[in-house]
Write a protein that holds these residues in place. Structure first.
Motif: not given
Length: 184
Positions: A161-170, A177-184
């Motif tokens: 609760n209260g957090t948002k994703p920022k990056t997914l590390n594969l 590899a780092a992939v940016g994640v955004s949640l709207k």
């Protein structure tokens, strides 16, 4: 005799017409088919007007970029496809976090006769906006034979609760590899 039979027939026909219910009388007693037909649409309308507060809040997920090359020889191409993100809440409506779900499609760029390529989503890490990393809640290993593509089952992360994703590390074959994640 003709008069008596004519009188009897007239009496019987009056009796038959008198026993038939009139249009208003049958509906008042609820004995006609039109009452049933009228009740059915009312029930359908009642269900269609269900309060919108009963559905969970959903979010839109996007990955930037939506694919990455991994492996020492760049043999694994991973494409990420968002599925859903839903607010988790208790019966009182208090938010308990977010459940984020996506799929990956892995393409093995090795030539025929070479080895298969496989990744385990349990090795992936989702970095949150408070700089903590979490691992998946569910999702299984996926592999692809040489020169083929394979899609995974859904991979699920539960965000506190209260957090948002920022990056997914594969991760694959000691590469990252780092992939940016955004949640709207």
């Amino acid at each position: 005799m003709k008069t008596k039979s004519l009188f009897a027939m007239l009496s019987v026909s009056l009796l038959v017409f008198a026993c038939k219910p009139k249009n208003g009388a049958g509906e008042a007693n609820g004995k006609t088919d039109s009452t049933v037909k009228q009740d059915t649409p009312k029930e359908t309308v009642a269900h269609a007007d269900a309060p919108a507060g009963n559905s969970p809040k959903t979010y839109t997920i996007s990955f930037t970029p939506d694919s990455a090359l991994l492996g020492k020889q760049k043999e694994a191409s991973i494409k990420i496809s968002p599925v859903s993100a839903t607010d988790l809440s208790d019966p009182d409506g208090k938010s308990e976090g977010i459940e984020m779900t996506f799929k990956i499609t892995i393409t093995n760029k090795n030539k025929i006769g070479s080895s298969s390529v496989g990744v385990s989503p349990s090795d992936f890490r989702l970095v949150l906006d408070n700089n903590t990393s979490i691992s998946q809640t569910s999702g299984g290993y996926v592999s692809a034979e040489a020169e083929s593509t394979k899609e995974s089952n859904e991979i699920t992360y539960r965000l506190p609760n209260g957090t948002k994703p920022k990056t997914l590390n594969l991760f694959y074959d000691e590469t990252r590899a780092a992939v940016g994640v955004s949640l709207k």
